[in-house]
Design a protein around this motif. Structure first.
Motif, PDB file in Angstrom:
ATOM      1  N   LYS A 227       0.438  -1.234   0.199  1.00  0.00           N
ATOM      2  CA  LYS A 227       0.091   0.206   0.258  1.00  0.00           C
ATOM      3  C   LYS A 227       1.647   1.366  -0.448  1.00  0.00           C
ATOM      4  O   LYS A 227       1.869   1.181   0.209  1.00  0.00           O
ATOM      5  CB  LYS A 227      -0.692  -0.228   1.293  1.00  0.00           C
ATOM      6  CG  LYS A 227      -1.537  -1.171   1.578  1.00  0.00           C
ATOM      7  CD  LYS A 227      -2.668  -1.737   0.852  1.00  0.00           C
ATOM      8  CE  LYS A 227      -3.938  -2.909   1.353  1.00  0.00           C
ATOM      9  NZ  LYS A 227      -4.284  -3.155   0.730  1.00  0.00           N
ATOM     10  N   SER A 228       0.484   2.284  -0.943  1.00  0.00           N
ATOM     11  CA  SER A 228       1.225   3.355  -0.978  1.00  0.00           C
ATOM     12  C   SER A 228       0.237   4.554  -0.899  1.00  0.00           C
ATOM     13  O   SER A 228      -0.861   4.769  -0.995  1.00  0.00           O
ATOM     14  CB  SER A 228       2.226   3.207  -2.046  1.00  0.00           C
ATOM     15  OG  SER A 228       1.664   3.766  -3.332  1.00  0.00           O
TER      16      SER A 228
ATOM     17  N   MET B 137       0.525   1.730  -5.494  1.00  0.00           N
ATOM     18  CA  MET B 137      -0.665   1.804  -5.925  1.00  0.00           C
ATOM     19  C   MET B 137      -1.663   0.732  -5.896  1.00  0.00           C
ATOM     20  O   MET B 137      -1.513  -0.206  -6.859  1.00  0.00           O
ATOM     21  CB  MET B 137      -1.303   3.653  -6.481  1.00  0.00           C
ATOM     22  CG  MET B 137      -2.206   4.171  -6.371  1.00  0.00           C
ATOM     23  SD  MET B 137      -2.876   4.369  -7.768  1.00  0.00           S
ATOM     24  CE  MET B 137      -3.316   3.949  -8.655  1.00  0.00           C
ATOM     25  N   THR B 138      -2.663   0.501  -5.127  1.00  0.00           N
ATOM     26  CA  THR B 138      -3.647  -0.527  -5.442  1.00  0.00           C
ATOM     27  C   THR B 138      -4.889   0.360  -5.950  1.00  0.00           C
ATOM     28  O   THR B 138      -5.339   1.033  -5.905  1.00  0.00           O
ATOM     29  CB  THR B 138      -3.881  -1.531  -3.485  1.00  0.00           C
ATOM     30  OG1 THR B 138      -4.936  -0.599  -2.839  1.00  0.00           O
ATOM     31  CG2 THR B 138      -3.027  -2.052  -2.773  1.00  0.00           C
ATOM     32  N   ARG B 139      -5.257  -1.143  -6.941  1.00  0.00           N
ATOM     33  CA  ARG B 139      -6.496  -0.806  -7.472  1.00  0.00           C
ATOM     34  C   ARG B 139      -7.200  -1.342  -6.888  1.00  0.00           C
ATOM     35  O   ARG B 139      -7.654  -2.294  -6.579  1.00  0.00           O
ATOM     36  CB  ARG B 139      -6.057  -0.741  -9.401  1.00  0.00           C
ATOM     37  CG  ARG B 139      -4.551  -0.523  -9.920  1.00  0.00           C
ATOM     38  CD  ARG B 139      -3.995  -1.405 -10.794  1.00  0.00           C
ATOM     39  NE  ARG B 139      -3.499  -2.615 -10.310  1.00  0.00           N
ATOM     40  CZ  ARG B 139      -3.006  -3.432 -11.113  1.00  0.00           C
ATOM     41  NH1 ARG B 139      -3.147  -3.370 -12.481  1.00  0.00           N
ATOM     42  NH2 ARG B 139      -2.028  -4.254 -10.954  1.00  0.00           N
TER      43      ARG B 139
ATOM     44  N   ARG C   4      -2.572  -8.570  -8.425  1.00  0.00           N
ATOM     45  CA  ARG C   4      -4.396  -7.988  -8.352  1.00  0.00           C
ATOM     46  C   ARG C   4      -5.036  -8.890  -7.376  1.00  0.00           C
ATOM     47  O   ARG C   4      -5.677  -8.132  -6.446  1.00  0.00           O
ATOM     48  CB  ARG C   4      -5.061  -8.161  -9.913  1.00  0.00           C
ATOM     49  CG  ARG C   4      -5.269  -7.915 -10.924  1.00  0.00           C
ATOM     50  CD  ARG C   4      -4.831  -5.794 -10.247  1.00  0.00           C
ATOM     51  NE  ARG C   4      -6.717  -5.926 -11.265  1.00  0.00           N
ATOM     52  CZ  ARG C   4      -7.771  -5.352 -10.378  1.00  0.00           C
ATOM     53  NH1 ARG C   4      -7.002  -4.753  -8.988  1.00  0.00           N
ATOM     54  NH2 ARG C   4      -8.768  -4.622 -10.282  1.00  0.00           N
TER      55      ARG C   4
ATOM     56  N   GLU D   8      -4.466  -7.244  -3.976  1.00  0.00           N
ATOM     57  CA  GLU D   8      -5.622  -5.741  -3.959  1.00  0.00           C
ATOM     58  C   GLU D   8      -6.265  -5.354  -3.520  1.00  0.00           C
ATOM     59  O   GLU D   8      -6.853  -4.170  -2.740  1.00  0.00           O
ATOM     60  CB  GLU D   8      -4.822  -5.101  -5.170  1.00  0.00           C
ATOM     61  CG  GLU D   8      -3.270  -5.177  -6.238  1.00  0.00           C
ATOM     62  CD  GLU D   8      -3.450  -4.123  -7.660  1.00  0.00           C
ATOM     63  OE1 GLU D   8      -2.945  -3.499  -7.087  1.00  0.00           O
ATOM     64  OE2 GLU D   8      -4.707  -4.174  -8.175  1.00  0.00           O
TER      65      GLU D   8
END
Lengths: 277, 384
Positions: A276-277, B1-3, B49, B52
């Motif tokens: 996570k960023s 960044m996670t989607r 994925r 995430e």
């Protein structure tokens, strides 16, 4: 005159499917004793009964799943461990146990056994080792002692058997023990300990199979085999055993090394988490 | 960044990736698999994925383990899947049958390559059609869809999950290497526009009595199975079983059970089946095709029409259950059926079975897409 004591209820009634009795196991078989240890361990455990799940493969020991009044899954031959892996990873709040035999877990399911131990999946695996394929009538398998007879080894088994605790230790399991059907308290305690121990726990329990294995090998009486276990079991804390000596040889007057062989805290398998960023 | 799980919007997307995104959009949060060309990109994409969206990705030691693991995950209530190709599908067959027998929904994506055996790992085939239907031992029925584009890799993955859950059976997405490795426009709808069918669950809470997992009273013949850990203390076994799930070795119970497993798909076939017709108006020659080959068949039919030949295309979006009624109805006005497929006649035999006459086959064992020319030549040959 003494008065007859009539029990209204067996202490394990809540955990056994009484409507499935009588069971299929032969007189003198050790599986029922070990299932009883498992049931007691569940009663004594901190986890609610509803969260205990049992998965079995195929064979006599595989029938345990059908007799336990839990959510119970009787799967394909050798695949109990991967099925249990799916249950545990999809719902980590479950306490998932695999109850199966040496043929199911170490022969056809051997690949899954070593990889689940390597990954250190949080499962409790009870492996009943009766040195043969009992349900199909006494064929040799990967745990049959060298020289022992089976219906598919009429001239004696030539192959070296697995030393299952040594195998599981090498693969990375967090907990590994070996007992016999005589060691009911130790088996119960180790199963209960394994429930709360994170990671892969493997408990091998040697058990008589008088009809399948015993009849070809001069121990066709279950009680006789139980006495042999009692006389020849040597606790690992009291003696040093080499890897070779850990291999079971029922013919010679050779000790059967029992006890806890591994109790360590490698991190159990955990699904990857995204950065996570 | 996670989607987010659903990547709403228009994309230029790889077919295998579209399948993976379809799975996420369908709510699948569990993948177990083993790398095999040409399906590996599905596993690779989900390895990135699933974490995430707090899902589980696990690479197994083989395909036997993969199939057993996704069934275990399904038993715990997860939407689960695997992806493979021919050799892996062969290894999954025993546990596919377990899924049928336990009535656990899951999804097996088979990106077909040239077969048999190791065959053509990197090149296309369509020869697993009969294996999907009959590959595991015994009488049973499954659901299989066959996408012809990356867009359908997305759409049919979602439909497969919904149908699997609706009918409590493993579904198979019979893709092929061409569609799996093709990059095309894929439109992902907003999350609230994605159909989601929940699995049937028990209508009453657990009350300590023996729950009859397989007591089927609904006309759809589908049982209401609780998930593991809900307190019903169910027993699921691959042995022939009664309504309680208990083993029962009687011929009567066996016949009753196997017939229901079979009939629950046949009876609901109209709900499961999807076909698309092109140039059906006035058609006298009907090309039947599916997957990547249907793209060539479509081109051949358009070329035939341009030459004044009354040809049409029936594209099988679903292959199993087989759209018997649709083909039988069509056959009343069709003089010639032509089946184009990248195998030596697996669907052609099915069409012949349904229409009771010889069907022309345009076949190739695999390795390269069948171009429009041989299909057009077959149309022109019967048009003379």
């Amino acid at each position: 005159m003494s008065q007859a004591i009539v029990a209204e209820k067996h202490p394990l009634d809540d955990l056994i499917r009484a409507d499935r009795m009588p069971h299929i196991w032969c007189p003198g078989c050790g599986i029922g004793i070990i299932m009883r240890c498992y049931a007691q361990a569940i009663l004594d455990s901190d986890m609610p009964i509803d969260k205990h799940i049992v998965v079995s493969g195929i064979g006599c020991s595989g029938r345990v799943a059908g007799y336990m009044k839990l959510d119970s899954y009787h799967t394909t031959h050798g695949r109990a461990i991967p099925f249990a892996t799916g249950l545990k990873l999809a719902n980590p709040s479950l306490t998932v146990s695999v109850f199966s035999g040496d043929g199911d877990l170490a022969a056809i399911g051997g690949n899954h056994l070593i990889h689940a131990a390597r990954r250190n999946i949080d499962l409790t695996v009870v492996c009943i080792n009766n040195f043969n394929f009992g349900m199909t009538g006494g064929q040799v398998g990967p745990t049959t002692p060298q020289g022992a007879f089976g219906t598919t080894a009429p001239y004696g088994c030539q192959e070296l058997p697995f030393n299952l605790p040594g195998l599981l230790k090498a693969c990375g399991a967090n907990f590994v023990s070996r007992w016999t059907a005589v060691h009911v308290r130790q088996v119960r305690d180790d199963i209960q300990y394994a429930f709360s121990k994170p990671g892969f726990a493997f408990i091998e329990v040697l058990a008589p199979c008088p009809i399948g294995f015993g009849k070809s090998n001069g121990i066709d009486d279950g009680l006789e085999e139980m006495e042999m276990y009692r006389d020849r079991s040597v606790h690992i804390q009291e003696a040093k055993a080499s890897e070779e000596e850990m291999v079971i040889d029922l013919r010679a007057d050779h000790p059967i090394y029992v006890g806890r062989f591994v109790d360590r805290d490698r991190p159990p398998f955990k699904p990857a988490e995204a950065l996570k960023s | 960044m996670t989607r987010p799980a659903v990547l709403t919007g228009k994309h230029f997307m790889h077919g295998d990736h579209a399948c993976a995104e379809g799975a996420l959009a369908a709510g699948c949060r569990f993948f177990a698999g083993y790398p095999i060309t040409p399906s590996t990109e599905i596993a690779e994409h989900l390895a990135a994925r699933l974490p995430e969206v707090d899902g589980v990705f696990i690479q197994m030691e083989d395909e036997l383990a993969s199939m057993a693991t996704i069934l275990g995950a399904s038993a715990a209530g997860a939407r689960s899947m695997t992806a493979t190709s021919g050799p892996g599908l062969s290894l999954m067959m025993e546990n596919l049958g377990l899924g049928v027998m336990l009535e656990l929904p899951t999804l097996v994506v088979d990106v077909m390559r040239g077969s048999p055996s190791t065959g053509l790992p990197t090149l296309p085939g369509q020869s697993d059609v009969m294996q999907a239907r009959w590959g595991s031992h015994g009488d049973f029925a499954v659901i299989a869809y066959s996408p012809w584009s990356p867009q359908e890799m997305f759409d049919l993955t979602i439909l497969s999950f919904n149908m699997a859950d609706l009918y409590c059976v493993p579904a198979i997405l019979l893709a092929d290497e061409v569609v799996g490795h093709m990059v095309e426009k894929v439109t992902i709808p907003p999350e609230d526009k994605i159909d989601h069918i929940e699995r049937k669950k028990p209508s009453k809470p657990a009350d300590g009595s023996t729950y009859k997992s397989y007591l089927v009273e609904d006309p759809d013949l589908v049982p209401a199975l609780p998930f593991a850990g809900e307190g019903y203390h169910i027993h699921l076994t691959g042995l022939t079983h009664d309504e309680r799930g208990y083993p029962d070795m009687s011929a009567e119970t066996h016949d009753h059970l196997v017939r229901r497993l079979f009939e629950k798909i046949q009876k609901n076939a109209n709900d499961i089946i999807r076909v698309e017709g092109y140039e059906l108006e006035g058609a006298r020659i009907m090309v039947v095709s599916y997957g990547c080959t249907a793209r060539s068949a479509h081109s051949a039919v358009l070329q035939a029409r341009a030459k004044g030949i009354p040809a049409g295309l029936l594209r099988l979006v679903s292959i199993w259950p087989f759209p018997e009624c649709i083909i039988r109805d069509l056959s009343k006005s069709i003089d010639h059926f032509i089946v184009a497929e990248m195998n030596l006649g697996q669907v052609r035999l099915e069409v012949e079975r349904v229409v009771h006459r010889d069907v022309i086959g345009v076949h190739h064992a695999g390795g390269a897409m069948i171009p429009p020319e041989p299909i057009l030549a077959a149309i022109e040959a019967v048009a003379k």
